[in-house]
Enzyme design. Structure first.
Site, PDB file in Angstrom:
ATOM      1  N   GLU A 122     -43.801  68.167 -23.032  1.00 10.08           N
ATOM      2  CA  GLU A 122     -43.166  68.775 -24.289  1.00 10.08           C
ATOM      3  C   GLU A 122     -43.145  67.610 -25.224  1.00 10.08           C
ATOM      4  OE1 GLU A 122     -39.908  71.345 -24.216  1.00 10.08           O
ATOM      5  OE2 GLU A 122     -40.820  72.360 -22.419  1.00 10.08           O
ATOM      6  N   LYS A 138     -41.347  75.542 -33.247  1.00 12.80           N
ATOM      7  CA  LYS A 138     -42.133  74.185 -32.862  1.00 12.80           C
ATOM      8  C   LYS A 138     -43.647  74.835 -32.540  1.00 12.80           C
ATOM      9  CE  LYS A 138     -38.333  71.521 -31.169  1.00 12.80           C
ATOM     10  NZ  LYS A 138     -37.433  72.473 -30.932  1.00 12.80           N
ATOM     11  N   ASP A 159     -34.088  78.221 -23.610  1.00 14.62           N
ATOM     12  CA  ASP A 159     -34.435  78.716 -24.967  1.00 14.62           C
ATOM     13  C   ASP A 159     -35.772  79.588 -25.328  1.00 14.62           C
ATOM     14  OD1 ASP A 159     -34.547  77.858 -27.640  1.00 14.62           O
ATOM     15  OD2 ASP A 159     -35.726  76.289 -27.479  1.00 14.62           O
ATOM     16  N   ASN A 207     -40.669  65.787 -20.877  1.00 14.24           N
ATOM     17  CA  ASN A 207     -40.284  66.589 -22.114  1.00 14.24           C
ATOM     18  C   ASN A 207     -39.403  65.637 -23.214  1.00 14.24           C
ATOM     19  OD1 ASN A 207     -41.708  68.480 -21.175  1.00 14.24           O
ATOM     20  ND2 ASN A 207     -39.756  69.730 -20.978  1.00 14.24           N
ATOM     21  N   TYR A 239     -38.295  64.326 -27.040  1.00 10.59           N
ATOM     22  CA  TYR A 239     -37.936  65.012 -28.568  1.00 10.59           C
ATOM     23  C   TYR A 239     -37.568  63.873 -29.428  1.00 10.59           C
ATOM     24  CZ  TYR A 239     -39.153  69.462 -27.110  1.00 10.59           C
ATOM     25  OH  TYR A 239     -39.760  70.685 -26.503  1.00 10.59           O
ATOM     26  N   TYR A 278     -34.752  65.781 -31.743  1.00  7.64           N
ATOM     27  CA  TYR A 278     -33.490  65.723 -31.500  1.00  7.64           C
ATOM     28  C   TYR A 278     -32.797  64.250 -31.389  1.00  7.64           C
ATOM     29  CZ  TYR A 278     -34.155  70.662 -30.101  1.00  7.64           C
ATOM     30  OH  TYR A 278     -34.592  71.872 -29.881  1.00  7.64           O
ATOM     31  N   ASN A 290     -38.194  73.362 -14.831  1.00  5.09           N
ATOM     32  CA  ASN A 290     -38.081  72.861 -16.109  1.00  5.09           C
ATOM     33  C   ASN A 290     -36.884  72.348 -16.426  1.00  5.09           C
ATOM     34  OD1 ASN A 290     -39.400  72.331 -18.881  1.00  5.09           O
ATOM     35  ND2 ASN A 290     -37.853  73.652 -19.530  1.00  5.09           N
ATOM     36  N   GLU A 291     -36.705  71.019 -17.014  1.00  4.49           N
ATOM     37  CA  GLU A 291     -35.669  70.302 -17.147  1.00  4.49           C
ATOM     38  C   GLU A 291     -34.293  70.502 -16.443  1.00  4.49           C
ATOM     39  OE1 GLU A 291     -35.250  70.831 -21.488  1.00  4.49           O
ATOM     40  OE2 GLU A 291     -37.102  69.573 -21.811  1.00  4.49           O
TER      41      GLU A 291
END
Ligand code: BDP
Length: 604
Positions: free
Chosen positions: A507, A571, A164, A469, A471, A475, A415-416
């Site tokens: 995050e 963000k 992203d 992370n 949300y 989300y 990451n992720e």
């Protein structure tokens, strides 16, 4: 790999500035045409360092997929006749080729790490040569980060990727011409420890050529505090001044290479004396519990894209200090070495991440795509051994570059990524082992995605610290902070119960339009961002093994366009031009109070 430096035996010439620039419409490298073989046929010019994408008004340049060319002439200083001559590229995103006149001298994959070539035999001190650098921005299932190139109906190439942030490309960091002696220091590794009030500095010097080594350690005033002979050894520093979060005290290890008693090379390596350890649910720096506050960042600004800029460097660190933060993560790729050096000098703690982002077909471009049907794609479906090789190289080169930075307290190898699918544990286990083999002194982690909670994630068992992370409130449970709070706490307690390892929220955040206000908790408003962060903080303060909070993101940043992003990801706690949103003031109140509480512990 050592950074080029001016020393008693080495010189450096910056090749930054305006270069000739051309977009390769004929795929020269692939077809055998050779734009490097003569003056580049172009009227365009581009600055180095800068990503090229946002410089020009032509959309065909911004969205170009494939090679671009940079060219300039370079004069080798006439005093370098007895030296080796090196070209060093701090980053070519993502695949670089370097030509000296007609000759290919270097090729490198991985867009955020440096490479160099010894060009001594091709150039003459005092003379000019033509330096051409090709840069290919394509990401494929075999690259880190991965991506897919497809051909549109009209023949144009299209690049898609699963991370992203905008795929900025080009020469976003400096290019150097450097001299060094034939017999020289090739590498230095420093590991520090603390024994009571004594600092212990283990060093290892690798040489090119046969010679003797002597070292001396000087303090910040330049006074010698220890010395030794030999390529490996241990120095002991009485009453050592430690490198502390918030107070980045640095010594310098001056390495001298001698032949028959004469110094033929000298290289100064900065050293911060500190220790890092994980102890049960705690993260210790210098034996003291450390709580991370700060951000996931990006290298991102208007016009420059990912181009390194010293003014933004200084300003961003000013804002980090203003807000009371003590750390950041180099999400989602290694940052410019200038950033790491600055963090060393100013005592900012860094989680250093590879460019392994988007290894997850289940989420696509940001978590939001998950809603668009990517969820049934599997890890094994497309990511293979070649990507794992690239991932290995990335870990090796990152640790090679950054191992001596005291600011770096942990490696994040991805990451992720997808850690839910079968096969992800066998993909990641050897990568953790590699990072630990290369650096046995720092914890190793990866950053876990929301779709892989404790009972699902196959990879967290390998990590020293759980980096999450999440949300909730965005989300998931978007606009419903009460449900978000309950779900967040339940999940964190699940991790704590299952692992008991230290946890950092790497995050958490909400897209926020600066200037949009609401008396209700409306998503996208400045008030909602502040309320959502406050909700996370209430939960963190209740969970004992939480050892850090890094908000997503420091500043708004550019992404590829799509239905979920309007001119990028919003963000940021600061706007893209670094103006504070309301949340910045709220964070400042929380983090400066926490920092003041730690006075004494963390040296502030
Ligand atoms: C996470 C990613 C980050 C994204 C963020 C978001 O790690 O790169 O920008 O979500 O969606 O999945 O804002």
């Amino acid at each position: 790999m050592l950074t080029p430096k001016i020393t008693a035996t080495r010189e450096v010439v910056s090749l930054d500035g305006i270069w000739k620039f051309a977009v390769d419409t004929g795929a020269a490298v692939d077809t055998g045409a050779a734009p490097w073989a003569g003056p580049l046929e172009t009227t365009l010019e581009a600055p180095v360092p800068a990503s090229y994408n946002d410089l020009f008004t032509d959309p065909a340049i911004r969205d170009h997929v494939g090679w671009v060319w940079y060219q300039r002439t370079v004069r080798v200083p006439r005093g370098w006749a007895d030296d080796r001559v090196i070209v060093r590229v701090d980053a070519a995103t993502h695949h670089g080729v370097v030509y000296v006149d007609d000759r290919l001298v270097a090729e490198h994959e991985g867009g955020y790490l440096p490479f160099e070539a010894d060009i001594t035999d091709l150039v003459t001190a005092g003379d000019e040569f033509r330096l051409t650098i090709g840069v290919d921005n394509r990401l494929t299932p075999d690259t880190i980060p991965p991506g897919t190139v497809t051909t549109r109906a009209d023949g144009r190439l299209a690049q898609s990727y699963m991370h992203d942030f905008y795929n900025y490309a080009g020469l976003a960091r400096s290019v150097w011409l450097a001299s060094r002696p034939a017999v020289h220091v090739d590498d230095i590794t420093v590991v520090t420890d603390i024994d009571g009030t004594t600092g212990v500095v283990d060093y290892r010097v690798e040489l090119a050529g046969a010679a003797d080594v002597r070292v001396r350690l000087t303090d910040a005033t330049g006074a010698e505090v220890a010395a030794a002979e030999g390529a490996t050894g241990t120095l002991r520093v009485a009453d050592a001044h430690l490198w502390q979060p918030g107070a980045g005290y640095l010594y310098t290890l001056v390495v001298e290479v001698t032949v028959d008693g004469i110094v033929v090379d000298e290289y100064p390596q900065t050293v911060g004396i500190r220790t890092v350890a994980v102890d049960g649910g705690r993260f210790l720096i210098n034996g003291q519990p450390f709580y991370f506050t700060g951000f996931g960042k990006h290298e991102d600004s208007a016009v420059r894209g990912k181009g390194h800029d010293d003014a933004y460097l200084v300003h961003d660190f000013q804002l980090i200090d203003w807000i009371g933060a003590n750390s950041f993560r180099t999400s989602h790729y290694p940052y410019a070495e200038e950033v790491m050096d600055f963090a060393d000098r100013h005592g900012i703690v860094v989680i250093d991440e590879t460019a392994a982002v988007g290894l997850n077909k289940k989420i696509g471009g940001g978590i939001a795509d998950m809603l668009g049907g990517a969820a049934d794609k599997d890890f094994a479906d497309g990511f293979g051994p070649k990507m794992q090789d690239a991932h290995r190289r990335e870990i090796r080169e990152l640790i090679g570059r950054d191992k001596n930075h005291p600011s770096v307290v942990m490696w994040s190898i991805a990451n992720e990524p997808d850690t839910m699918s079968e096969g992800t544990d066998t993909y990641f286990e050897p990568l953790f082992a590699l990072a630990r083999e290369l650096d046995p002194t720092r914890p190793v982690t990866f950053v876990n995605v929301m779709m892989a909670p404790p009972n699902v994630c196959r990879v967290s068992k390998f990590a020293d610290v759980l980096c999450l992370n999440r949300y909730y409130g965005w989300y998931v449970d978007g606009g419903d902070l009460a449900s978000a709070e309950a779900h967040l706490e339940a999940e964190l307690r699940g991790w704590e119960g299952m692992y008991g390892k230290p946890m950092i929220m790497t995050e958490y955040g909400a897209d926020t339009i600066a200037g949009y206000h609401s008396v209700w908790d409306q998503p996208w408003s400045e008030e909602y961002q502040a309320s959502m962060l406050a909700m996370y903080h209430r939960v963190f303060d209740r969970v004992e093994t939480m050892v850090g909070e890094q908000v997503w993101n420091f500043a708004d940043f550019q992404t590829s366009s799509g239905f979920f992003r309007v001119d990028g990801n919003k963000k940021g706690v600061f706007t893209r031009d670094r103006k504070p949103k309301a949340a910045a003031h709220a964070l400042r109140a929380r983090w400066t109070a926490r920092r003041d509480d730690q006075t004494g512990v963390n040296g502030r």
